[in-house]
Design a protein around this motif. Structure first.
Motif, PDB file in Angstrom:
ATOM      1  N   ARG A   1       0.843  -1.186   0.000  1.00 56.23           N
ATOM      2  CA  ARG A   1       0.000   0.000   0.000  1.00 56.23           C
ATOM      3  C   ARG A   1       0.886   1.247   0.000  1.00 56.23           C
ATOM      4  NH1 ARG A   1      -2.399  -2.947   4.040  1.00 56.23           N
ATOM      5  NH2 ARG A   1      -1.493  -1.612   5.631  1.00 56.23           N
ATOM      6  N   HIS A   2       0.326   2.359  -0.502  1.00 57.99           N
ATOM      7  CA  HIS A   2       1.041   3.635  -0.464  1.00 57.99           C
ATOM      8  C   HIS A   2       1.421   3.968   0.967  1.00 57.99           C
ATOM      9  CE1 HIS A   2       1.219   8.052  -0.057  1.00 57.99           C
ATOM     10  NE2 HIS A   2       1.903   7.953  -1.170  1.00 57.99           N
ATOM     11  N   GLY A   3       2.670   4.409   1.132  1.00 54.12           N
ATOM     12  CA  GLY A   3       3.094   4.794   2.464  1.00 54.12           C
ATOM     13  C   GLY A   3       3.694   3.665   3.272  1.00 54.12           C
ATOM     14  N   GLU A   4       4.071   2.549   2.608  1.00 55.51           N
ATOM     15  CA  GLU A   4       4.687   1.428   3.314  1.00 55.51           C
ATOM     16  C   GLU A   4       6.106   1.216   2.820  1.00 55.51           C
ATOM     17  OE1 GLU A   4       2.651  -2.224   3.125  1.00 55.51           O
ATOM     18  OE2 GLU A   4       0.930  -1.570   4.292  1.00 55.51           O
ATOM     19  N   SER A   5       6.995   0.844   3.723  1.00 57.33           N
ATOM     20  CA  SER A   5       8.350   0.399   3.395  1.00 57.33           C
ATOM     21  C   SER A   5       8.651  -0.805   4.255  1.00 57.33           C
ATOM     22  CB  SER A   5       9.375   1.515   3.657  1.00 57.33           C
ATOM     23  OG  SER A   5       9.109   2.645   2.867  1.00 57.33           O
ATOM     24  N   ARG A   6       8.928  -1.925   3.622  1.00 57.52           N
ATOM     25  CA  ARG A   6       9.170  -3.153   4.385  1.00 57.52           C
ATOM     26  C   ARG A   6      10.557  -3.692   4.073  1.00 57.52           C
ATOM     27  NH1 ARG A   6       5.779  -6.690   6.821  1.00 57.52           N
ATOM     28  NH2 ARG A   6       3.938  -5.752   5.865  1.00 57.52           N
ATOM     29  N   PRO A   7      11.439  -3.815   5.088  1.00 56.93           N
ATOM     30  CA  PRO A   7      12.767  -4.376   4.865  1.00 56.93           C
ATOM     31  C   PRO A   7      12.681  -5.839   4.445  1.00 56.93           C
ATOM     32  CG  PRO A   7      12.606  -3.289   7.004  1.00 56.93           C
ATOM     33  CD  PRO A   7      11.226  -3.445   6.483  1.00 56.93           C
ATOM     34  N   ALA A   8      13.735  -6.297   3.764  1.00 61.56           N
ATOM     35  CA  ALA A   8      13.786  -7.708   3.403  1.00 61.56           C
ATOM     36  C   ALA A   8      13.912  -8.549   4.657  1.00 61.56           C
ATOM     37  CB  ALA A   8      14.987  -7.954   2.473  1.00 61.56           C
ATOM     38  N   GLY A   9      13.250  -9.714   4.648  1.00 63.09           N
ATOM     39  CA  GLY A   9      13.302 -10.593   5.809  1.00 63.09           C
ATOM     40  C   GLY A   9      12.213 -10.272   6.800  1.00 63.09           C
ATOM     41  N   GLY A  10      11.827 -11.217   7.601  1.00 56.10           N
ATOM     42  CA  GLY A  10      10.756 -11.023   8.574  1.00 56.10           C
ATOM     43  C   GLY A  10      11.285 -10.553   9.906  1.00 56.10           C
ATOM     44  N   GLY A  11      10.373 -10.237  10.800  1.00 55.81           N
ATOM     45  CA  GLY A  11      10.731  -9.919  12.169  1.00 55.81           C
ATOM     46  C   GLY A  11      11.070  -8.472  12.431  1.00 55.81           C
TER      47      GLY A  11
ATOM     48  N   ASN B   1       9.002  15.629   5.105  1.00 54.85           N
ATOM     49  CA  ASN B   1       9.413  15.022   6.374  1.00 54.85           C
ATOM     50  C   ASN B   1       9.083  13.539   6.397  1.00 54.85           C
ATOM     51  OD1 ASN B   1      10.420  17.371   7.442  1.00 54.85           O
ATOM     52  ND2 ASN B   1       8.605  17.854   8.649  1.00 54.85           N
ATOM     53  N   LEU B   2       7.891  13.190   5.920  1.00 57.23           N
ATOM     54  CA  LEU B   2       7.493  11.784   5.876  1.00 57.23           C
ATOM     55  C   LEU B   2       8.495  10.961   5.081  1.00 57.23           C
ATOM     56  CD1 LEU B   2       3.621  11.557   5.266  1.00 57.23           C
ATOM     57  CD2 LEU B   2       4.886  10.807   7.277  1.00 57.23           C
ATOM     58  N   GLN B   3       8.837  11.435   3.899  1.00 54.63           N
ATOM     59  CA  GLN B   3       9.729  10.669   3.030  1.00 54.63           C
ATOM     60  C   GLN B   3      11.125  10.530   3.619  1.00 54.63           C
ATOM     61  OE1 GLN B   3       9.739  12.348  -0.910  1.00 54.63           O
ATOM     62  NE2 GLN B   3       7.506  12.194  -1.137  1.00 54.63           N
ATOM     63  N   VAL B   4      11.649  11.635   4.145  1.00 49.17           N
ATOM     64  CA  VAL B   4      13.019  11.617   4.661  1.00 49.17           C
ATOM     65  C   VAL B   4      13.134  10.725   5.892  1.00 49.17           C
ATOM     66  CG1 VAL B   4      14.819  13.016   5.728  1.00 49.17           C
ATOM     67  CG2 VAL B   4      13.628  13.860   3.705  1.00 49.17           C
ATOM     68  N   VAL B   5      12.247  10.923   6.868  1.00 50.66           N
ATOM     69  CA  VAL B   5      12.326  10.146   8.110  1.00 50.66           C
ATOM     70  C   VAL B   5      12.001   8.680   7.852  1.00 50.66           C
ATOM     71  CG1 VAL B   5      11.440   9.893  10.451  1.00 50.66           C
ATOM     72  CG2 VAL B   5      11.786  12.176   9.495  1.00 50.66           C
ATOM     73  N   ALA B   6      10.997   8.416   7.010  1.00 43.74           N
ATOM     74  CA  ALA B   6      10.639   7.026   6.698  1.00 43.74           C
ATOM     75  C   ALA B   6      11.812   6.304   6.036  1.00 43.74           C
ATOM     76  CB  ALA B   6       9.400   6.986   5.799  1.00 43.74           C
ATOM     77  N   ARG B   7      12.494   6.993   5.138  1.00 41.43           N
ATOM     78  CA  ARG B   7      13.635   6.371   4.453  1.00 41.43           C
ATOM     79  C   ARG B   7      14.745   6.047   5.439  1.00 41.43           C
ATOM     80  NH1 ARG B   7      14.898  10.292   1.301  1.00 41.43           N
ATOM     81  NH2 ARG B   7      13.348   9.722  -0.265  1.00 41.43           N
ATOM     82  N   ARG B   8      15.008   6.955   6.368  1.00 51.45           N
ATOM     83  CA  ARG B   8      16.065   6.703   7.354  1.00 51.45           C
ATOM     84  C   ARG B   8      15.707   5.534   8.262  1.00 51.45           C
ATOM     85  NH1 ARG B   8      19.430  11.116   8.277  1.00 51.45           N
ATOM     86  NH2 ARG B   8      20.551   9.705   9.669  1.00 51.45           N
ATOM     87  N   LEU B   9      14.455   5.456   8.692  1.00 53.47           N
ATOM     88  CA  LEU B   9      14.032   4.359   9.566  1.00 53.47           C
ATOM     89  C   LEU B   9      14.061   3.029   8.812  1.00 53.47           C
ATOM     90  CD1 LEU B   9      11.041   6.069  11.405  1.00 53.47           C
ATOM     91  CD2 LEU B   9      13.306   5.579  12.340  1.00 53.47           C
ATOM     92  N   PHE B  10      13.658   3.048   7.531  1.00 55.57           N
ATOM     93  CA  PHE B  10      13.707   1.853   6.700  1.00 55.57           C
ATOM     94  C   PHE B  10      15.147   1.353   6.569  1.00 55.57           C
ATOM     95  CE2 PHE B  10      14.323   0.166   2.357  1.00 55.57           C
ATOM     96  CZ  PHE B  10      13.570  -0.993   2.455  1.00 55.57           C
ATOM     97  N   GLN B  11      16.083   2.290   6.372  1.00 54.28           N
ATOM     98  CA  GLN B  11      17.495   1.922   6.263  1.00 54.28           C
ATOM     99  C   GLN B  11      18.021   1.317   7.557  1.00 54.28           C
ATOM    100  OE1 GLN B  11      19.150   5.687   5.092  1.00 54.28           O
ATOM    101  NE2 GLN B  11      18.753   5.364   2.900  1.00 54.28           N
ATOM    102  N   ASP B  12      17.390   1.675   8.682  1.00 55.50           N
ATOM    103  CA  ASP B  12      17.780   1.114   9.974  1.00 55.50           C
ATOM    104  C   ASP B  12      17.140  -0.247  10.237  1.00 55.50           C
ATOM    105  OD1 ASP B  12      19.411   3.232  10.659  1.00 55.50           O
ATOM    106  OD2 ASP B  12      17.803   4.360  11.617  1.00 55.50           O
TER     107      ASP B  12
END
Length: 279
Positions: A2-12, A25-36
């Motif tokens: 869905r729009h607005g989702e970022s899911r890292p590879a692998g579960g858990g 702000n949404l895009q920048v912070v979401a991208r940083r958290l996804f990278q983490d």
């Protein structure tokens, strides 16, 4: 997805809902958290956040306070009214640090409060704390511990700074006391029954970081809230304090309203449950 989702590879991966009406702000912070390594979903309004939370359970919510229509505080109240989402930690985000707004957020169940612009390493540290062991919540909004008679020890080798800060805190109903050396601070902390310590970093005999490590190493004081007060605002210094167990970080010259907000947040966290260590 869905729009607005970022899911890292692998579960858990831990899941975070990020709510902000500012698309950049949404895009920048979401991208940083996804990278983490977090799974991140985003919402650009309070109603959209509530709709998303009705569909899916999240481990933590980052919620902007200033949004048009339904603001962050009203969204927080509605999240806390959802019986299935009542215990989800919510960290409020705001470009302002008015103590009245922060108090309202804490009273209505916010787990923490971060001031924009966000320093992402500190955001990650706060997220990790709350995901490690979320503080227990009651079914009703909490009642903040009163500031009146809260015993605060101010530690700073500058006597004038000590006396000025003590005067400002006393005018707000606190019960401050001061020491001007690290050795005296360690004696007082080991002897007195304190509610919180304001700790300068740069002292000539025993540094603030040394005192912080001593506090956290002692079973009697390891849960004592400690807010670092320093002239340094560089990120490595902030992170070293967080890594060693500081509950907050305030730079000089001290903004008394922001310091007051940090004290309220630390006292509320202490009231809700045990301090959450990063290790």
């Amino acid at each position: 997805m869905r729009h607005g989702e970022s899911r890292p590879a692998g579960g858990g991966a831990k899941s975070i809902l990020l709510v902000d009406d500012d698309e950049l702000n949404l895009q920048v912070v979401a991208r940083r958290l996804f990278q983490d390594g977090y799974y991140v979903a985003t919402a650009s309004s309070g109603p959209a956040a509530l709709e998303t939370m009705n569909r899916q359970r999240f481990d933590l919510v980052l919620l902007d306070l200033e949004m048009p229509g339904m603001d962050g505080l009203e969204t927080l109240k509605r999240i806390r009214a959802l019986s299935s989402r009542r215990e989800t930690p919510v960290i409020m985000l705001s470009a302002h640090n008015q103590n009245s707004a922060i108090r309202s957020c804490l009273v209505h169940g916010a787990a923490d409060y971060l001031v924009k612009p966000l320093v992402m390493p500190l955001v990650r540290a706060r997220i990790e704390r709350h995901l490690a062991a979320p503080a227990a919540r009651t079914d009703e909004p909490g009642t903040l511990e009163t500031e009146r008679d809260v015993r605060i020890l101010i530690v700073d080798d500058d006597d004038l700074s000590c006396r000025l800060l003590a005067s400002q805190l006393k005018s707000r109903g606190y019960a401050p006391s001061t020491v001007t050396s690290g050795k005296a601070a360690l004696e007082r902390i080991g002897r007195d029954d304190l509610d919180l310590v304001l700790l300068d970093i740069g002292m000539p005999d025993v540094t603030g970081n040394d005192i912080l490590r001593s506090i956290r190493a002692d079973a009697r004081t390891k849960k004592l809230p400690v807010i670092m007060v320093t002239a340094s605002n560089d990120v490595p210094t902030m992170l070293s304090c967080v890594d060693e167990g500081a509950d907050g970080y305030v730079t000089k010259p001290v903004d008394i309203a922001y310091l007051h907000a940090c004290i309220l947040s630390s006292l509320e966290a202490k009231r809700r449950g045990p301090r959450l260590d990063l290790d």
